[in-house]
Write a protein that holds these residues in place. Structure first.
Motif, PDB file in Angstrom:
ATOM      1  N   THR A 249       0.971  -0.902   0.177  1.00 34.76           N
ATOM      2  CA  THR A 249       0.140  -0.065  -0.178  1.00 34.76           C
ATOM      3  C   THR A 249       0.640   1.129   0.279  1.00 34.76           C
ATOM      4  O   THR A 249       0.022   2.278  -0.555  1.00 34.76           O
ATOM      5  CB  THR A 249      -0.627   0.058   1.466  1.00 34.76           C
ATOM      6  N   THR A 250       2.401   1.440   0.268  1.00 36.11           N
ATOM      7  CA  THR A 250       3.025   1.776   0.686  1.00 36.11           C
ATOM      8  C   THR A 250       3.894   2.339  -0.012  1.00 36.11           C
ATOM      9  O   THR A 250       4.899   0.826   0.672  1.00 36.11           O
ATOM     10  CB  THR A 250       2.311   3.423   1.959  1.00 36.11           C
ATOM     11  N   ALA A 251       5.203   2.489  -0.190  1.00 36.70           N
ATOM     12  CA  ALA A 251       6.172   3.047  -1.154  1.00 36.70           C
ATOM     13  C   ALA A 251       6.962   2.635   0.309  1.00 36.70           C
ATOM     14  O   ALA A 251       7.265   4.100   0.706  1.00 36.70           O
ATOM     15  CB  ALA A 251       7.090   3.631  -2.003  1.00 36.70           C
ATOM     16  N   ARG A 252       8.633   1.297   0.641  1.00 32.77           N
ATOM     17  CA  ARG A 252       9.079   1.444   1.276  1.00 32.77           C
ATOM     18  C   ARG A 252      10.672   1.670   0.601  1.00 32.77           C
ATOM     19  O   ARG A 252      10.572   0.641  -0.321  1.00 32.77           O
ATOM     20  CB  ARG A 252       8.475   0.408   2.457  1.00 32.77           C
ATOM     21  N   LEU A 253      11.349   1.496   1.744  1.00 34.12           N
ATOM     22  CA  LEU A 253      12.416   1.445   1.342  1.00 34.12           C
ATOM     23  C   LEU A 253      13.545   0.619   2.477  1.00 34.12           C
ATOM     24  O   LEU A 253      13.533   0.999   3.678  1.00 34.12           O
ATOM     25  CB  LEU A 253      13.647   2.739   1.167  1.00 34.12           C
TER      26      LEU A 253
END
Length: 337
Positions: A249-253
């Motif tokens: 659901t969200t971009a993560r590094l």
């Protein structure tokens, strides 16, 4: 279609809401300034945004410490995962981001309304993941490649689940060979056998990478194997439709032990290109570039015009007919939208 005329009461309500938002933002800025002046925050430090949650975000310090949940200064907008920032640690374990560094690049994609929305920044390579199941389509791969070329981010094709390939490779092997001949790096992977990710590890080392591709191609599964300590949800492949369920659901590094970084972006079934002009699409097909500008007519649309350099290149075998047909489908879809 004419714009709907607002009543006086509707205009008053809109102005009131906007004014209230401005006051809240100004108040947050004043509170941050007061806390900075009072010494509640430490000295400025460099960091990297690892996840974004509206007005808060996670920032990883440059020394490899755990990410810190930070607030944004009121005058900072548009930060995304991968941004380099300047932040200050608070006494309560949180922090505040006070500035954003320059970007090398930014990956954007249109939202449901056709507006460009940034997804991630400062990326070294775009890993376009596809698999034996769900069946990949060359036109979708071409769309990702055009998007990558438009952003200036180096694309890499990743064929996952190669253990499901026929012994001779079939049409997929032929398709891979076509892209390799154009100079695109191709990596094959599988989580079903020992050493199936070795080539991917080598490709990721020392680089910041973004995984994109259809849902169900195994992006999250690959990252789960690459980062065994992370708690990632993996979507099951639907037995009925053979299409994956969207899970991220969200971009993560995520930092890797090999020194590389992965940004896991939301699942993308089709990378929208409606923000691109026809010329940009043509330039996104790298084998077209040597022929662009050599048509008889300057306004050539590369359809049936006499003296078209692209059509001549297709006839002479310099451009694969399937790639040219894919280009035409993309341009037609832009005109339809």
């Amino acid at each position: 279609m004419s714009k709907r005329k607002l009543s006086r009461q509707q205009r008053w309500r809109i102005e009131k809401i906007q004014a209230e938002r401005a006051r809240r933002a100004e108040k947050r800025g004043e509170q941050d300034a007061d806390r900075l002046a009072a010494g509640e925050y430490g000295p400025e430090r460099p960091g990297r945004v690892t996840a974004h949650f509206g007005r808060t975000l996670d920032v990883a310090p440059d020394k490899g410490d755990e990410p810190v949940r930070c607030h944004l200064r009121a005058n900072l907008e548009g930060l995304v995962t991968g941004d380099r920032v300047v932040w200050r640690a608070g006494q309560d374990g949180s922090g505040v981001v006070v500035a954003r560094g320059e970007r090398d690049n930014v990956l954007e994609r249109p939202d449901a309304r056709g507006q460009l929305k940034p997804v991630a920044a400062n990326i070294d390579q775009l890993l376009i993941v596809f698999a034996v199941e769900p069946a990949p389509h060359a036109n979708l791969i071409d769309r990702y490649l055009v998007a990558a070329e438009a952003t200036g981010i180096a694309p890499v094709l990743v064929l996952n689940k190669v253990d499901l390939l026929p012994s001779r490779g079939g049409e997929l092997r032929e398709l891979l060979g076509r892209y390799e001949a154009l100079g695109y790096p191709v990596v094959t992977t599988t989580t079903a056998r020992e050493g199936g990710l070795d080539a991917l590890y080598r490709r990721l080392a020392g680089r910041t990478s973004v995984f994109v591709g259809q849902s169900g191609v195994g992006k999250s599964s690959l990252i789960d194997r690459l980062l065994p300590d992370e708690n990632l949800r993996i979507g099951a492949l639907s037995e009925d439709s053979r299409k994956g369920r969207h899970t991220t659901t969200t971009a993560r590094l995520y930092a890797m032990a090999c020194g590389g970084e992965l940004i896991d972006s939301p699942g993308i079934r089709e990378f929208g290109l409606t923000h691109l002009e026809e010329r940009q699409v043509a330039e996104g097909f790298i084998e077209f570039r040597a022929h662009l500008g050599h048509c008889r007519f300057r306004d050539c649309r590369h359809r049936h015009e006499p003296g078209c350099a692209l059509l001549a290149a297709v006839e002479h075998g310099d451009i694969h007919p399937d790639r040219f047909a894919s280009y035409r489908r993309i341009v037609d879809s832009l005109e339809e939208s």
